[in-house]
Design an enzyme around this catalytic site. Structure first.
Site, PDB file in Angstrom:
ATOM      1  N   GLY A  36      -6.575 -12.690  21.627  1.00  0.00           N
ATOM      2  CA  GLY A  36      -7.659 -13.496  22.171  1.00  0.00           C
ATOM      3  C   GLY A  36      -8.887 -12.695  22.567  1.00  0.00           C
ATOM      4  N   HIS A  37      -8.857 -11.381  22.445  1.00  0.00           N
ATOM      5  CA  HIS A  37      -9.985 -10.535  22.910  1.00  0.00           C
ATOM      6  C   HIS A  37     -10.286  -9.438  21.913  1.00  0.00           C
ATOM      7  CE1 HIS A  37     -12.304  -7.842  25.601  1.00  0.00           C
ATOM      8  NE2 HIS A  37     -12.535  -8.938  26.266  1.00  0.00           N
ATOM      9  N   PHE A  38     -11.020  -9.584  21.030  1.00  0.00           N
ATOM     10  CA  PHE A  38     -11.470 -10.786  20.331  1.00  0.00           C
ATOM     11  C   PHE A  38     -10.787 -10.764  18.976  1.00  0.00           C
ATOM     12  CE2 PHE A  38     -14.915  -9.300  23.088  1.00  0.00           C
ATOM     13  CZ  PHE A  38     -15.123 -10.405  23.880  1.00  0.00           C
ATOM     14  N   VAL A  40     -11.234  -5.323  20.904  1.00  0.00           N
ATOM     15  CA  VAL A  40     -11.701  -4.442  21.976  1.00  0.00           C
ATOM     16  C   VAL A  40     -10.741  -4.632  23.151  1.00  0.00           C
ATOM     17  CG1 VAL A  40     -13.580  -3.901  23.574  1.00  0.00           C
ATOM     18  CG2 VAL A  40     -14.109  -4.666  21.271  1.00  0.00           C
ATOM     19  N   PHE A  59      -3.047  -8.839  23.981  1.00  0.00           N
ATOM     20  CA  PHE A  59      -4.391  -9.252  24.382  1.00  0.00           C
ATOM     21  C   PHE A  59      -5.365  -9.289  23.219  1.00  0.00           C
ATOM     22  CE2 PHE A  59      -3.726  -4.798  25.774  1.00  0.00           C
ATOM     23  CZ  PHE A  59      -4.633  -4.142  24.942  1.00  0.00           C
TER      24      PHE A  59
END
Length: 144
Positions: A48-50, A55, A45
């Site tokens: 893409g986050h971020f 986070v 994750f």
């Protein structure tokens, strides 16, 4: 109750990338469980986050809490092989960012249960500091 990742996989159907609990460190079947998630920059994750500021998504922290609650419920012999589902999320509060290197301590206490539906108080902390709290409704489904 203490479970490693292989033992958790015998109870929960979640697999990579959604197996979010590394260990169960304490608990009592049907009542409560405490788990650990070691957050690493290698988590999918974070792509893409971020990408520029890693986070852990709050919804995934909530999911990890629900998985800990599901372990508490599904570790009862009469619930073996059943599936745990979300029935609801109330009063979710995100108080601290969770970043790579953090050890997320996850605790879920079943406060009410009627048949296959339970309400639980859940909290996630890092180094003793509250990161997330929520009231979760969990429901047991048919055998998987």
């Amino acid at each position: 109750m203490e479970l490693n990742s292989n033992q958790i996989a015998e109870i929960l159907p979640h697999r990579y990338p959604f197996a979010l609990v590394d260990r169960i460190v304490d608990g009592e079947s049907g009542k409560w469980a405490k788990g650990i998630k070691c957050v690493t920059v290698n988590e999918p994750f974070f792509q893409g986050h971020f990408p520029q500021y890693h986070v852990m998504p709050g919804v995934l922290i909530i999911e990890a809490l629900a998985q800990v609650g599901a372990v508490a419920m599904l570790s009862l012999p009469e619930n073996k092989g059943k599936l745990g589902f979300f029935g609801g999320i109330k009063n979710a509060r995100f108080r601290r960012q969770v970043i790579p290197g953090d050890v997320l301590e996850l605790e879920c206490v079943i406060t009410k249960q009627k048949g296959p539906v339970a309400v639980a108080e859940a909290k996630a902390t890092v180094d003793g500091v509250l990161a997330v709290s929520a009231e979760l409704t969990l429901a047991l489904g048919k055998d998987s």
